[in-house]
Design a protein around this motif. Structure first.
Motif, PDB file in Angstrom:
ATOM      1  N   ASN A  10      23.043  12.666  55.039  1.00  0.00           N
ATOM      2  CA  ASN A  10      23.339  14.068  54.616  1.00  0.00           C
ATOM      3  C   ASN A  10      24.665  14.195  53.851  1.00  0.00           C
ATOM      4  O   ASN A  10      25.660  13.201  54.114  1.00  0.00           O
ATOM      5  CB  ASN A  10      23.304  14.761  55.684  1.00  0.00           C
ATOM      6  CG  ASN A  10      24.081  14.419  57.117  1.00  0.00           C
ATOM      7  OD1 ASN A  10      23.581  13.547  57.415  1.00  0.00           O
ATOM      8  ND2 ASN A  10      25.170  14.876  57.181  1.00  0.00           N
ATOM      9  N   HIS A  11      24.676  15.140  53.043  1.00  0.00           N
ATOM     10  CA  HIS A  11      25.946  15.280  52.365  1.00  0.00           C
ATOM     11  C   HIS A  11      27.328  15.571  53.572  1.00  0.00           C
ATOM     12  O   HIS A  11      26.856  16.353  54.567  1.00  0.00           O
ATOM     13  CB  HIS A  11      25.845  16.811  51.435  1.00  0.00           C
ATOM     14  CG  HIS A  11      27.255  17.056  50.846  1.00  0.00           C
ATOM     15  ND1 HIS A  11      27.957  16.420  49.825  1.00  0.00           N
ATOM     16  CD2 HIS A  11      27.820  18.278  51.217  1.00  0.00           C
ATOM     17  CE1 HIS A  11      28.858  17.106  49.614  1.00  0.00           C
ATOM     18  NE2 HIS A  11      29.068  18.114  50.312  1.00  0.00           N
ATOM     19  N   GLY A  47      21.809  16.363  49.365  1.00  0.00           N
ATOM     20  CA  GLY A  47      22.567  17.617  49.550  1.00  0.00           C
ATOM     21  C   GLY A  47      21.710  18.914  49.554  1.00  0.00           C
ATOM     22  O   GLY A  47      20.698  18.689  50.081  1.00  0.00           O
ATOM     23  N   SER A  48      21.955  19.915  48.815  1.00  0.00           N
ATOM     24  CA  SER A  48      21.254  21.043  48.693  1.00  0.00           C
ATOM     25  C   SER A  48      20.100  20.953  47.890  1.00  0.00           C
ATOM     26  O   SER A  48      19.059  21.673  48.036  1.00  0.00           O
ATOM     27  CB  SER A  48      22.248  22.331  48.772  1.00  0.00           C
ATOM     28  OG  SER A  48      22.506  21.971  47.409  1.00  0.00           O
ATOM     29  N   ASP A  49      19.980  20.012  46.971  1.00  0.00           N
ATOM     30  CA  ASP A  49      19.037  20.043  46.054  1.00  0.00           C
ATOM     31  C   ASP A  49      17.900  19.005  46.300  1.00  0.00           C
ATOM     32  O   ASP A  49      18.318  17.851  46.076  1.00  0.00           O
ATOM     33  CB  ASP A  49      19.633  19.819  44.467  1.00  0.00           C
ATOM     34  CG  ASP A  49      18.723  19.885  43.534  1.00  0.00           C
ATOM     35  OD1 ASP A  49      17.184  19.588  43.654  1.00  0.00           O
ATOM     36  OD2 ASP A  49      19.101  19.908  42.282  1.00  0.00           O
ATOM     37  N   SER A  71      21.722  16.338  59.213  1.00  0.00           N
ATOM     38  CA  SER A  71      21.664  17.881  59.001  1.00  0.00           C
ATOM     39  C   SER A  71      21.248  17.882  57.687  1.00  0.00           C
ATOM     40  O   SER A  71      21.229  17.091  56.802  1.00  0.00           O
ATOM     41  CB  SER A  71      22.943  18.454  59.251  1.00  0.00           C
ATOM     42  OG  SER A  71      23.929  18.043  58.387  1.00  0.00           O
ATOM     43  N   PHE A  72      20.831  19.032  57.290  1.00  0.00           N
ATOM     44  CA  PHE A  72      20.623  19.589  55.839  1.00  0.00           C
ATOM     45  C   PHE A  72      20.981  20.943  55.717  1.00  0.00           C
ATOM     46  O   PHE A  72      20.927  21.803  56.355  1.00  0.00           O
ATOM     47  CB  PHE A  72      18.924  19.482  55.669  1.00  0.00           C
ATOM     48  CG  PHE A  72      18.527  20.095  54.263  1.00  0.00           C
ATOM     49  CD1 PHE A  72      19.041  19.437  53.150  1.00  0.00           C
ATOM     50  CD2 PHE A  72      17.754  20.913  54.174  1.00  0.00           C
ATOM     51  CE1 PHE A  72      18.596  19.793  51.873  1.00  0.00           C
ATOM     52  CE2 PHE A  72      17.349  21.559  52.785  1.00  0.00           C
ATOM     53  CZ  PHE A  72      17.758  20.638  51.708  1.00  0.00           C
ATOM     54  N   MET A  73      21.850  21.213  54.697  1.00  0.00           N
ATOM     55  CA  MET A  73      22.402  22.409  54.406  1.00  0.00           C
ATOM     56  C   MET A  73      23.337  22.888  55.505  1.00  0.00           C
ATOM     57  O   MET A  73      23.482  24.024  55.692  1.00  0.00           O
ATOM     58  CB  MET A  73      21.534  23.383  53.892  1.00  0.00           C
ATOM     59  CG  MET A  73      20.603  23.160  52.656  1.00  0.00           C
ATOM     60  SD  MET A  73      19.477  24.339  51.972  1.00  0.00           S
ATOM     61  CE  MET A  73      20.624  25.532  51.511  1.00  0.00           C
ATOM     62  N   SER A  75      23.044  22.237  58.708  1.00  0.00           N
ATOM     63  CA  SER A  75      22.285  22.656  59.806  1.00  0.00           C
ATOM     64  C   SER A  75      21.507  21.424  60.317  1.00  0.00           C
ATOM     65  O   SER A  75      20.657  21.032  59.661  1.00  0.00           O
ATOM     66  CB  SER A  75      21.290  23.853  59.650  1.00  0.00           C
ATOM     67  OG  SER A  75      20.528  23.953  60.748  1.00  0.00           O
TER      68      SER A  75
END
Length: 332
Positions: A10-11, A47-49, A71-73, A75
């Motif tokens: 994850n970012h 990331g978010s994309d 996590s993603f975004m 969360s």
């Protein structure tokens, strides 16, 4: 031609807390091990994309994806999205699949499933349950985040005495922000804390990797492994919670009980690849599952690797076994 492994994590924002930054350490460690074993390694950040990750993986065409997405975004609840991407692209990936991650990342859902298959776990309640009259008895409860992990927000104030539902509702409202949002109240098991680490063999069988106890300092008022104990190395909380392995020889019956229950948990929860099951054991010797960790932390100094090394495994053998158990699953 070298086989290609894509490590997907994850970012991590530049101002991230230690628990969020830790995935970078995991990625570096796994990458170092895989390169040493002859793999060509590419790191991919989710990331978010989602489209960017899909395009990157299609360009890399990895033989296996090492999933380190926690996590993603921002969360933890959305970490279960990652295996959906890998599976739909037709790539083999390490660790648990999406439905299992979705369930285990929701502590209340995991608890309900454990109870439905008669595995021991402390009773847990959310706000809806409390408001609908499910509070059953007075006692000590621990207020936990429902979806976030890494002991986010946990400290000695997380354990409270509740005489009525309103006490828990007030505590949940008071602690919601530091716990990252939705939270649950779990019956507090005053006792000892253990973990059992599990790993899947290339043939698909679950093996006990090892087990450990977190020994609490005797004068601790509230004996829990809180956020500071996990992430503030050298702090008083860290020094008061020490990982040990002696109990396996000193208390073989307890060790067998924990390991059998962990194996049952693996089967009933649909875990795969690797996992860790955390327990509390009360004064009567009864064990309760307090957390099911699908895809637990793989930092070089984390509990999973430390337990493996105590049991005679080299870190390289752990990573290799995780990859071998993943190869061929979900691949086109």
């Amino acid at each position: 031609m070298k086989k290609i492994a894509a490590i997907v994590r994850n970012h991590v924002p530049s101002n991230a807390s230690k628990d969020v930054q830790d995935v970078i350490n995991q990625s570096r460690f796994v990458g170092k091990v895989l390169r040493g074993q002859g793999w060509s390694v590419v790191e991919v950040e989710l990331g978010s994309d989602i489209g960017e990750v899909v395009s990157a993986l299609r360009g890399i065409r990895p033989h296996v994806v090492f999933n380190l997405v926690e996590s993603f975004m921002g969360s933890d609840e959305l970490a279960s999205m990652a295996p959906v991407i890998f599976r739909n692209l037709g790539y083999s990936f390490t660790g648990a699949d999406s439905p299992v991650l979705f369930m285990t990342n929701d502590k209340l859902a995991a608890k309900r499933h454990l109870m439905s298959v008669d595995l021991p776990t402390p009773r847990g309640l959310d706000e809806i349950g409390l408001k609908r009259g499910r509070f059953s008895h007075k006692g000590r409860y621990i207020i936990k985040s429902r979806y976030e992990h890494a002991s986010l927000g946990l400290d000695e104030t997380s354990v409270i005495q509740a005489d009525k539902a309103e006490d828990l509702l007030a505590a949940m409202e008071d602690q919601r922000q530091k716990l990252g949002g939705s939270c649950i109240a779990e019956e507090f098991i005053d006792g000892r804390e253990f973990s059992v680490s599990l790993i899947e063999s290339p043939s698909g069988e679950c093996m006990i990797l090892g087990s450990a106890e977190i020994a609490f300092r005797a004068d601790m008022d509230v004996k829990i492994v809180g956020y500071q104990a996990k992430w503030d190395e050298g702090s008083d909380a860290d020094k008061s919670t020490v990982r040990g392995f002696e109990f396996r020889k000193a208390e073989p019956e307890l060790s067998r009980l924990l390991e059998k229950t962990a194996l049952d948990c693996w089967e009933e929860m649909g875990l795969r690849g690797y996992a860790r099951v955390d327990f509390r054991v009360d004064a009567n010797g009864k064990a309760f599952i307090i957390d099911v960790n699908a895809n637990p932390c793989l930092s070089e100094d984390a509990g999973f690797i430390a337990t493996a090394m105590e049991a005679g495994w080299k870190p390289e053998e752990v990573i290799s076994s995780i990859v071998k158990s993943a190869l061929g699953k979900y691949a086109n």
